[in-house]
Design a protein around this motif. Structure first.
Motif, PDB file in Angstrom:
ATOM      1  N   ILE A 133      42.302  47.133  34.890  1.00  0.00           N
ATOM      2  CA  ILE A 133      40.897  46.710  34.894  1.00  0.00           C
ATOM      3  C   ILE A 133      40.777  45.191  34.832  1.00  0.00           C
ATOM      4  O   ILE A 133      40.008  44.575  35.592  1.00  0.00           O
ATOM      5  CB  ILE A 133      40.151  47.371  33.718  1.00  0.00           C
ATOM      6  CG1 ILE A 133      39.996  48.877  33.988  1.00  0.00           C
ATOM      7  CG2 ILE A 133      38.783  46.724  33.501  1.00  0.00           C
ATOM      8  CD1 ILE A 133      39.483  49.656  32.806  1.00  0.00           C
ATOM      9  N   PHE A 134      41.548  44.559  33.959  1.00  0.00           N
ATOM     10  CA  PHE A 134      41.463  43.102  33.839  1.00  0.00           C
ATOM     11  C   PHE A 134      42.098  42.402  35.031  1.00  0.00           C
ATOM     12  O   PHE A 134      41.662  41.314  35.420  1.00  0.00           O
ATOM     13  CB  PHE A 134      42.079  42.629  32.531  1.00  0.00           C
ATOM     14  CG  PHE A 134      41.194  42.836  31.335  1.00  0.00           C
ATOM     15  CD1 PHE A 134      40.034  42.097  31.183  1.00  0.00           C
ATOM     16  CD2 PHE A 134      41.498  43.779  30.379  1.00  0.00           C
ATOM     17  CE1 PHE A 134      39.191  42.290  30.102  1.00  0.00           C
ATOM     18  CE2 PHE A 134      40.673  43.986  29.286  1.00  0.00           C
ATOM     19  CZ  PHE A 134      39.514  43.239  29.135  1.00  0.00           C
ATOM     20  N   THR A 135      43.117  43.020  35.632  1.00  0.00           N
ATOM     21  CA  THR A 135      43.689  42.435  36.844  1.00  0.00           C
ATOM     22  C   THR A 135      42.677  42.478  37.983  1.00  0.00           C
ATOM     23  O   THR A 135      42.501  41.499  38.726  1.00  0.00           O
ATOM     24  CB  THR A 135      44.974  43.186  37.250  1.00  0.00           C
ATOM     25  OG1 THR A 135      45.921  43.094  36.182  1.00  0.00           O
ATOM     26  CG2 THR A 135      45.593  42.574  38.496  1.00  0.00           C
TER      27      THR A 135
ATOM     28  N   SER B 112      38.487  39.554  41.221  1.00  0.00           N
ATOM     29  CA  SER B 112      37.109  39.269  41.632  1.00  0.00           C
ATOM     30  C   SER B 112      36.650  37.902  41.146  1.00  0.00           C
ATOM     31  O   SER B 112      35.789  37.266  41.763  1.00  0.00           O
ATOM     32  CB  SER B 112      36.158  40.356  41.106  1.00  0.00           C
ATOM     33  OG  SER B 112      36.008  40.286  39.701  1.00  0.00           O
ATOM     34  N   TYR B 113      37.226  37.404  40.033  1.00  0.00           N
ATOM     35  CA  TYR B 113      36.883  36.072  39.529  1.00  0.00           C
ATOM     36  C   TYR B 113      37.176  34.983  40.548  1.00  0.00           C
ATOM     37  O   TYR B 113      36.574  33.907  40.510  1.00  0.00           O
ATOM     38  CB  TYR B 113      37.684  35.759  38.262  1.00  0.00           C
ATOM     39  CG  TYR B 113      37.150  36.337  36.991  1.00  0.00           C
ATOM     40  CD1 TYR B 113      35.983  37.093  36.957  1.00  0.00           C
ATOM     41  CD2 TYR B 113      37.830  36.146  35.792  1.00  0.00           C
ATOM     42  CE1 TYR B 113      35.517  37.620  35.782  1.00  0.00           C
ATOM     43  CE2 TYR B 113      37.367  36.672  34.600  1.00  0.00           C
ATOM     44  CZ  TYR B 113      36.208  37.408  34.603  1.00  0.00           C
ATOM     45  OH  TYR B 113      35.745  37.925  33.432  1.00  0.00           O
ATOM     46  N   GLY B 114      38.135  35.253  41.450  1.00  0.00           N
ATOM     47  CA  GLY B 114      38.450  34.263  42.471  1.00  0.00           C
ATOM     48  C   GLY B 114      37.277  33.932  43.368  1.00  0.00           C
ATOM     49  O   GLY B 114      37.261  32.883  44.038  1.00  0.00           O
ATOM     50  N   LEU B 115      36.270  34.800  43.401  1.00  0.00           N
ATOM     51  CA  LEU B 115      35.080  34.541  44.209  1.00  0.00           C
ATOM     52  C   LEU B 115      34.190  33.461  43.605  1.00  0.00           C
ATOM     53  O   LEU B 115      33.485  32.758  44.324  1.00  0.00           O
ATOM     54  CB  LEU B 115      34.256  35.828  44.369  1.00  0.00           C
ATOM     55  CG  LEU B 115      34.913  36.997  45.096  1.00  0.00           C
ATOM     56  CD1 LEU B 115      33.980  38.208  45.102  1.00  0.00           C
ATOM     57  CD2 LEU B 115      35.266  36.601  46.514  1.00  0.00           C
ATOM     58  N   THR B 116      34.200  33.358  42.274  1.00  0.00           N
ATOM     59  CA  THR B 116      33.238  32.482  41.592  1.00  0.00           C
ATOM     60  C   THR B 116      33.331  31.026  42.045  1.00  0.00           C
ATOM     61  O   THR B 116      32.303  30.431  42.421  1.00  0.00           O
ATOM     62  CB  THR B 116      33.415  32.582  40.068  1.00  0.00           C
ATOM     63  OG1 THR B 116      33.318  33.935  39.668  1.00  0.00           O
ATOM     64  CG2 THR B 116      32.355  31.766  39.358  1.00  0.00           C
TER      65      THR B 116
ATOM     66  N   VAL C 274      38.318  42.885  50.815  1.00  0.00           N
ATOM     67  CA  VAL C 274      39.546  42.450  50.153  1.00  0.00           C
ATOM     68  C   VAL C 274      39.602  42.989  48.725  1.00  0.00           C
ATOM     69  O   VAL C 274      40.649  43.458  48.252  1.00  0.00           O
ATOM     70  CB  VAL C 274      39.653  40.908  50.166  1.00  0.00           C
ATOM     71  CG1 VAL C 274      40.751  40.435  49.218  1.00  0.00           C
ATOM     72  CG2 VAL C 274      39.943  40.410  51.575  1.00  0.00           C
ATOM     73  N   ASN C 275      38.461  42.957  48.011  1.00  0.00           N
ATOM     74  CA  ASN C 275      38.430  43.488  46.649  1.00  0.00           C
ATOM     75  C   ASN C 275      38.610  45.005  46.626  1.00  0.00           C
ATOM     76  O   ASN C 275      39.259  45.545  45.727  1.00  0.00           O
ATOM     77  CB  ASN C 275      37.122  43.098  45.958  1.00  0.00           C
ATOM     78  CG  ASN C 275      37.211  41.749  45.268  1.00  0.00           C
ATOM     79  OD1 ASN C 275      37.518  41.647  44.087  1.00  0.00           O
ATOM     80  ND2 ASN C 275      36.948  40.687  46.036  1.00  0.00           N
ATOM     81  N   ILE C 276      38.040  45.693  47.604  1.00  0.00           N
ATOM     82  CA  ILE C 276      38.225  47.146  47.686  1.00  0.00           C
ATOM     83  C   ILE C 276      39.695  47.489  47.926  1.00  0.00           C
ATOM     84  O   ILE C 276      40.255  48.391  47.293  1.00  0.00           O
ATOM     85  CB  ILE C 276      37.334  47.739  48.790  1.00  0.00           C
ATOM     86  CG1 ILE C 276      35.859  47.647  48.380  1.00  0.00           C
ATOM     87  CG2 ILE C 276      37.714  49.183  49.095  1.00  0.00           C
ATOM     88  CD1 ILE C 276      34.887  48.068  49.461  1.00  0.00           C
TER      89      ILE C 276
ATOM     90  N   THR D  82      42.506  32.051  45.720  1.00  0.00           N
ATOM     91  CA  THR D  82      41.906  31.811  44.409  1.00  0.00           C
ATOM     92  C   THR D  82      41.906  33.063  43.537  1.00  0.00           C
ATOM     93  O   THR D  82      41.782  32.971  42.316  1.00  0.00           O
ATOM     94  CB  THR D  82      40.449  31.311  44.546  1.00  0.00           C
ATOM     95  OG1 THR D  82      39.686  32.268  45.299  1.00  0.00           O
ATOM     96  CG2 THR D  82      40.405  29.966  45.236  1.00  0.00           C
ATOM     97  N   SER D  83      42.045  34.240  44.152  1.00  0.00           N
ATOM     98  CA  SER D  83      41.940  35.501  43.406  1.00  0.00           C
ATOM     99  C   SER D  83      43.256  35.937  42.777  1.00  0.00           C
ATOM    100  O   SER D  83      43.289  36.362  41.618  1.00  0.00           O
ATOM    101  CB  SER D  83      41.427  36.611  44.329  1.00  0.00           C
ATOM    102  OG  SER D  83      40.100  36.355  44.745  1.00  0.00           O
TER     103      SER D  83
END
Length: 443
Positions: A58-60, A65-69, A94-96, A240-241
């Protein structure tokens, strides 16, 4: 000083909806633990093992997804709304895909559960709960992508309301399925897993529906329709992700290894580990809300090439986080006995957990520090050091420290919790160093 207060107010205003959403998540975590714990200590111990194993996944995924920010935050900082939508054309698939890959890894873990040294009597409870939990990873990946996009464009309220609504569904589902109310069968631990799966699926459906149907998001949808799935954007998002995903994976992985070691000590220690760590999650989620807001504002300042503002924002966020860490610690010190009683009626679990409050409080300051400056560094888009910092702090140093203090000494579970301070303070110091270095390079 007035300018600093302005930065503080921006962080608080942006972070407050995230904080409210995180508090809702904490309440659900508390409710899950309490409802399962009162159903039985074996269920509480089994939930501890599975939840901590899945925390890595979950945290990975959340870190990915944090790479989007920073990418979307920098685009939004330039006033290009359609540009943020165009990037989502690639970022969402990419996130999926990353969520599916993570699920495949966790399926491999499932087939090796019996080799992880856990109490034999817990395996019949662990296995079905694990599979139910596994099904929730895909909707979580979808929600994470849209939520981080919303945070990056300063629309933090929308994900907050969705999270809070899903939390209500989760708690109601626990009441119905764990204990067998309203005509449903009594499912125990599996009922908790089912209600979590339903809530996560509703989150993904709701946030996608808002994005595609709300009139206020029309400019972003236009960009999404204009955008094209491209390798260049995929590499940009991944660049970045992945470092952030690995950073959070290494951190949560060290806690998961600690949970496995707690299981080596026995079912009582594993149950006590669960209720202690869920208290620590209270602090983590509160600090994360400030860290997420700090990351967005640092990214906006980075897009405007304002290095002094990047630094002032980072240290303002750290100041707020330290205040919150102090408040959390006071709650743990003075309210631990009452809080622990909400999770379980087992006096042995409560007594053992009370002995762990001191190391729990000590590592709160380290957690607050590493969250503050990890998010500040993430906002600069120069995230590659995050991976190496986490590998060094949490894996190379942290896991051996946990083994030495918890298993090789007489400290036992106390030593396991105490060891978290070693890795957290080390990581916090290194994140601060590389944040200052990144801003010097931007100057």
């Amino acid at each position: 000083m007035a300018f600093s207060n302005t930065i503080d107010s921006k962080i608080i205003r942006l972070g407050l909806p995230i904080l409210i959403g995180q508090l809702g998540t904490i309440i659900v975590g508390f409710a899950d633990t309490a409802m399962v714990g009162h159903h039985g200590t074996p269920e509480l111990a089994s939930a501890s093992f599975v939840n901590n194993i899945f925390n890595v996944a979950i945290f990975t995924m959340l870190g990915f997804s944090y790479g989007l920010t920073p990418l979307i935050g920098a685009i939004f900082g330039k006033g290009d709304r359609e540009g943020t939508g165009r990037l989502m054309t690639t970022a969402l698939p990419v996130n999926i895909l990353f969520g599916l890959l993570t699920g495949a890894v966790m399926l491999g873990v499932y087939f090796n559960i019996d080799r992880m040294g856990q109490p034999e009597e817990l395996l019949p409870l662990i296995r079905p709960y694990f599979l139910i939990y596994l099904c929730g990873l895909l909707p979580l990946a979808i929600f994470n992508a849209f939520a981080q996009w919303a945070y990056a464009i300063n629309r933090t309220g929308m994900p907050m309301w969705i999270i809070l609504s899903s939390n209500v569904v989760n708690i109601a589902g626990n009441y119905i399925f764990i204990y067998g109310h309203l005509g449903a069968p009594e499912m125990g631990l599996n009922g908790a897993g089912l209600s979590t799966l339903i809530a996560r699926t509703l989150c993904a459906v709701a946030i996608a529906t808002v994005f595609f149907l709300s009139p206020s998001y029309a400019p972003f949808r236009k960009g999404l329709r204009q955008g094209m799935l491209s390798w260049s954007n995929a590499f940009k998002v991944s660049g970045t992700s992945w470092p952030v995903a690995l950073q959070m994976g290494f951190e949560s992985g060290s806690f998961t290894v600690a949970a496995v070691m707690a299981g080596w000590l026995g079912a009582l220690e594993l149950a006590s580990y669960q209720v202690t760590v869920i208290l620590g999650t209270l602090g983590f989620c509160i600090y994360y809300s400030v860290g997420a807001a700090t990351s967005v504002l640092v990214a906006n300042a980075s897009g405007a090439h304002d290095v002094p503002l990047m630094r002032r924002t980072a240290f303002a966020g750290y100041r707020i986080t330290l205040i919150l860490a102090t408040c959390s610690s006071l709650i743990f010190i003075f309210g631990a006995r009452h809080i622990l009683g909400l999770f379980t009626s087992d006096s042995a679990v409560i007594s053992l957990s009370l002995t762990l409050i001191v190391p729990l409080v000590i590592y709160q300051l380290g957690d607050a520090t590493q969250i503050a400056f990890a998010n500040a560094l993430r906002g600069t888009s120069r995230v590659m050091p995050m991976m190496w910092i986490s590998l060094t702090s949490y894996v190379i140093v942290g896991i051996p420290a946990t083994y030495m203090l918890g298993i090789r000494t007489d400290l036992g579970l106390y030593g396991i919790i105490l060891s978290f301070s070693v890795s957290l303070f080390m990581a916090g110091s290194l994140f601060l160093y590389f944040f200052m270095r990144a801003t010097r390079q931007k100057a």
